[in-house]
Design a protein around this motif. Sequence first.
Motif, mmCIF file in Angstrom:
data_model
loop_
_atom_site.group_PDB
_atom_site.id
_atom_site.type_symbol
_atom_site.label_atom_id
_atom_site.label_comp_id
_atom_site.label_asym_id
_atom_site.label_seq_id
_atom_site.Cartn_x
_atom_site.Cartn_y
_atom_site.Cartn_z
ATOM 1 N N LYS A 92 0.820 -1.227 0.000
ATOM 2 C CA LYS A 92 0.000 0.000 0.000
ATOM 3 C C LYS A 92 0.847 1.267 0.000
ATOM 4 O O LYS A 92 0.384 2.341 0.393
ATOM 5 C CB LYS A 92 -0.945 -0.001 1.220
ATOM 6 N N ARG A 95 -0.417 4.656 -0.962
ATOM 7 C CA ARG A 95 -1.415 5.321 -0.105
ATOM 8 C C ARG A 95 -0.814 5.911 1.164
ATOM 9 O O ARG A 95 -1.525 6.530 1.945
ATOM 10 C CB ARG A 95 -2.513 4.342 0.288
ATOM 11 N N TYR A 142 -3.077 13.167 2.844
ATOM 12 C CA TYR A 142 -2.469 12.383 1.771
ATOM 13 C C TYR A 142 -2.540 13.108 0.442
ATOM 14 O O TYR A 142 -1.551 13.244 -0.255
ATOM 15 C CB TYR A 142 -3.147 11.014 1.663
#
Length: 168
Positions: A92, A95, A142
């Motif tokens: 991931k 992310r 993010y």
Amino acid sequence: MLDSETQGFMREVAGLAPETLTRVFDRVLDLWQQGGRDASNAAKVSAAQNSEIRRTVLASFRPRAEELDAHQPELRSSAISGTVIAARGVLKRDRLTAEQYHVLMEPFASAGLVTPEQALTDDHVAVAEQMRARGLSTGSDYWLYIAGEPASATTTPLETGERHHPPQ
């Protein structure tokens, strides 16, 4: 189901010498309170992905159980736990913030392991730019991070009382 970088990372970790694994997982514990826990929580994977990662890691360390535990009691258990968490981070990595990815990979990199790069794709930047152009925010740092803007540059939909959906 897992990408080649995640599979390769797990293979590389499973091949580390017991002394190196000890240093890596001591460092993982040192960093746990300094962002490791948050990074681990941010690296959520699906149940199927988690199961595949766990099965792969368990199978990789099973033949080395006696060797690892003879070097240090519970080293195999620590190695399994730490590798699973780090493998989720690799899977991931797109992310995670740079800081989150760094805290998960630093113990391995400091032991000489080459860790997969956390490359931001043009798609990530394009989506962030579209959202910013429309005045949208996910409420997450993010998107601001990948767009290269400070977190204070926008307000979240909750702050403005609006409800927004990401572009399709």
